[in-house]
Design a protein around this motif. Structure first.
Motif, PDB file in Angstrom:
ATOM      1  N   THR A 117      -5.302  -0.264   9.358  1.00  0.00           N
ATOM      2  CA  THR A 117      -4.977   0.893  10.193  1.00  0.00           C
ATOM      3  C   THR A 117      -6.255   1.705  10.346  1.00  0.00           C
ATOM      4  O   THR A 117      -6.999   1.912   9.375  1.00  0.00           O
ATOM      5  CB  THR A 117      -3.883   1.778   9.561  1.00  0.00           C
ATOM      6  N   LEU A 118      -6.539   2.134  11.552  1.00  0.00           N
ATOM      7  CA  LEU A 118      -7.764   2.886  11.815  1.00  0.00           C
ATOM      8  C   LEU A 118      -7.689   4.268  11.169  1.00  0.00           C
ATOM      9  O   LEU A 118      -6.653   4.927  11.222  1.00  0.00           O
ATOM     10  CB  LEU A 118      -7.987   3.033  13.322  1.00  0.00           C
ATOM     11  N   GLY A 165      -4.449  -0.559   0.788  1.00  0.00           N
ATOM     12  CA  GLY A 165      -4.928   0.804   0.594  1.00  0.00           C
ATOM     13  C   GLY A 165      -6.436   0.897   0.457  1.00  0.00           C
ATOM     14  O   GLY A 165      -7.001   1.996   0.462  1.00  0.00           O
ATOM     15  N   GLY A 166      -7.098  -0.265   0.333  1.00  0.00           N
ATOM     16  CA  GLY A 166      -8.556  -0.290   0.236  1.00  0.00           C
ATOM     17  C   GLY A 166      -9.192   0.145   1.553  1.00  0.00           C
ATOM     18  O   GLY A 166      -8.660  -0.124   2.631  1.00  0.00           O
ATOM     19  N   ARG A 167     -10.337   0.787   1.466  1.00  0.00           N
ATOM     20  CA  ARG A 167     -10.963   1.391   2.641  1.00  0.00           C
ATOM     21  C   ARG A 167     -12.239   0.652   3.033  1.00  0.00           C
ATOM     22  O   ARG A 167     -13.034   0.280   2.178  1.00  0.00           O
ATOM     23  CB  ARG A 167     -11.252   2.866   2.368  1.00  0.00           C
ATOM     24  N   GLY A 211     -12.701  -0.383  -2.000  1.00  0.00           N
ATOM     25  CA  GLY A 211     -13.471   0.029  -0.839  1.00  0.00           C
ATOM     26  C   GLY A 211     -14.663  -0.873  -0.599  1.00  0.00           C
ATOM     27  O   GLY A 211     -15.116  -1.580  -1.507  1.00  0.00           O
ATOM     28  N   ALA A 212     -15.163  -0.856   0.642  1.00  0.00           N
ATOM     29  CA  ALA A 212     -16.358  -1.624   0.993  1.00  0.00           C
ATOM     30  C   ALA A 212     -17.085  -0.895   2.116  1.00  0.00           C
ATOM     31  O   ALA A 212     -16.452  -0.391   3.045  1.00  0.00           O
ATOM     32  CB  ALA A 212     -15.996  -3.040   1.433  1.00  0.00           C
ATOM     33  N   VAL A 213     -18.407  -0.839   2.007  1.00  0.00           N
ATOM     34  CA  VAL A 213     -19.213  -0.204   3.041  1.00  0.00           C
ATOM     35  C   VAL A 213     -20.316  -1.157   3.472  1.00  0.00           C
ATOM     36  O   VAL A 213     -20.923  -1.846   2.665  1.00  0.00           O
ATOM     37  CB  VAL A 213     -19.808   1.140   2.548  1.00  0.00           C
ATOM     38  N   ALA A 246     -14.106   3.137  10.644  1.00  0.00           N
ATOM     39  CA  ALA A 246     -13.479   3.018   9.325  1.00  0.00           C
ATOM     40  C   ALA A 246     -12.000   2.701   9.453  1.00  0.00           C
ATOM     41  O   ALA A 246     -11.344   3.100  10.428  1.00  0.00           O
ATOM     42  CB  ALA A 246     -13.673   4.314   8.535  1.00  0.00           C
ATOM     43  N   ALA A 247     -11.482   1.980   8.472  1.00  0.00           N
ATOM     44  CA  ALA A 247     -10.075   1.579   8.490  1.00  0.00           C
ATOM     45  C   ALA A 247      -9.574   1.383   7.069  1.00  0.00           C
ATOM     46  O   ALA A 247     -10.364   1.288   6.120  1.00  0.00           O
ATOM     47  CB  ALA A 247      -9.902   0.287   9.287  1.00  0.00           C
ATOM     48  N   VAL A 248      -8.244   1.331   6.932  1.00  0.00           N
ATOM     49  CA  VAL A 248      -7.597   1.152   5.626  1.00  0.00           C
ATOM     50  C   VAL A 248      -6.811  -0.151   5.646  1.00  0.00           C
ATOM     51  O   VAL A 248      -6.063  -0.423   6.599  1.00  0.00           O
ATOM     52  CB  VAL A 248      -6.656   2.331   5.307  1.00  0.00           C
ATOM     53  N   ARG A 249      -6.970  -0.948   4.604  1.00  0.00           N
ATOM     54  CA  ARG A 249      -6.283  -2.243   4.508  1.00  0.00           C
ATOM     55  C   ARG A 249      -4.794  -2.015   4.284  1.00  0.00           C
ATOM     56  O   ARG A 249      -4.379  -1.216   3.434  1.00  0.00           O
ATOM     57  CB  ARG A 249      -6.880  -3.043   3.353  1.00  0.00           C
ATOM     58  N   THR A 250      -3.977  -2.725   5.041  1.00  0.00           N
ATOM     59  CA  THR A 250      -2.527  -2.692   4.842  1.00  0.00           C
ATOM     60  C   THR A 250      -2.149  -3.795   3.857  1.00  0.00           C
ATOM     61  O   THR A 250      -3.008  -4.476   3.308  1.00  0.00           O
ATOM     62  CB  THR A 250      -1.795  -2.931   6.169  1.00  0.00           C
ATOM     63  N   ASP A 251      -0.844  -3.992   3.668  1.00  0.00           N
ATOM     64  CA  ASP A 251      -0.408  -5.080   2.781  1.00  0.00           C
ATOM     65  C   ASP A 251      -0.051  -6.340   3.562  1.00  0.00           C
ATOM     66  O   ASP A 251       0.541  -7.276   3.016  1.00  0.00           O
ATOM     67  CB  ASP A 251       0.785  -4.634   1.928  1.00  0.00           C
TER      68      ASP A 251
END
Length: 316
Positions: free
Chosen positions: A276-277, A230-232, A94-96, A303-308
């Motif tokens: 993906t949002l 899957g990282g956010r 994750g990263a903020v 916010a979003a989630v990293r895909t592969d």
């Protein structure tokens, strides 16, 4: 958490990151450590980034409270990937980002960020490079007016630049209140305006001094390169210029950017979405937070989630 340095949209950020024991999360804007402490409390590990040397005392306190879970690396957003590699961690979960100047920096007159407190006209977050005084005392009229309009969205940028050049010919600027006074007079005084006439000018100078918009873009691209599938990613902004960059980045990377017109069709896009949002649009502070923390009024979370999917090539 309350007080002048309370992290904005904290509950929403933690929900978006969904950290858990053993995760590795980057807090790209450590500041006083508000987000970091909330993340650490879930059992996750935090790699904090900040280019401001004055945050070290807060980092020392966090490290003392969470031994073995936390480390601070002095770097701007653009150094996110290198900083993560330096730690040797296996994957980033994750990263903020919390974009903009902090209340902590505004409260310290000697940093020169505020037009409400007298201090040296500095504004450098890292204490290095060209200061605000350097800009107002040496830049030509055209470039100075340009950044006031571009970064401050100041309609009277030309008038303000003219007033600055006229005054500096007599005496160079060295203090914040001196510049604020010149800008105020150039715009004809306050006249009951809800915000100080120098607000936009000081914002523009701060952004230019610290290359804030360039760093934001570089930071988002670094997060895309570094987050594991899957990282956010969670980004909190406080101004339309910043939110526009984040919105455009996530809209494009999630494959939701609009196509071309029938008169000028775009090439078929073959790149797969790298994010993906998590939700449509931006989330804002609720009534309770607005009442407790006025700074949250302009805050927006995306916010979003990293895909592969592979990393997209950065824009030229």
């Amino acid at each position: 958490m309350s007080g002048p340095h309370a992290p904005v949209l904290l509950d929403e950020v933690i929900e978006a990151l969904a950290p858990k024991t053993g995760d590795v999360v980057i807090d790209a804007t450590f500041g006083a450590g508000g987000y970091t402490r909330a993340i650490l409390a879930t059992g996750a590990n935090v790699i904090a980034l900040d280019r401001d040397p004055t945050v070290q005392k807060h980092a020392d306190a966090v490290a003392n409270d969470y031994p073995g879970q936390f480390q601070l690396i002095r770097t701007p957003f653009s150094g996110l990937s290198d900083a993560f590699a330096e730690t040797g961690a296996a994957k980033l979960d994750g990263a903020v980002f919390d974009i903009g100047v902090s209340s902590m920096q505004l409260d310290e007159a000697e940093r020169g960020f505020s037009f409400m407190r007298d201090g040296p006209l500095d504004m450098r977050m890292a204490g290095e490079g060209e200061s605000a005084a350097d800009i107002v005392n040496t830049w030509d009229h055209g470039p100075l007016a340009h950044i006031l309009k571009l970064y401050g969205e100041e309609r009277q940028s030309g008038r303000i630049a003219t007033a600055i050049l006229r005054r500096r010919a007599e005496q160079p600027f060295t203090r914040t209140l001196d510049l604020a006074d010149v800008v105020e007079k150039a715009l004809g005084g306050r006249r009951g305006a809800p915000t100080h006439p120098a607000t936009r000018t000081f914002q523009a100078l701060r952004i230019a001094v610290n290359d804030e918009l360039g760093e934001l873009t570089a930071g988002l691209e670094a997060a895309e390169r570094t987050l594991a599938p899957g990282g956010r990613l969670a980004v909190v902004t406080f101004h339309s210029l910043e939110d526009r960059i984040v919105k455009a980045f996530l809209t494009e990377r999630s494959g939701n950017a609009p196509g071309g017109s029938r008169h000028a069709p775009v090439a078929v896009e073959t790149r797969k979405p790298s994010f993906t949002l998590q939700f449509k649009g931006a989330r804002e502070a609720g009534e309770a937070e607005l009442a407790a923390n006025p700074r949250s009024r302009s805050a927006k979370l995306r916010a979003a989630v990293r895909t592969d999917a592979p990393v997209w090539r950065a824009a030229a």
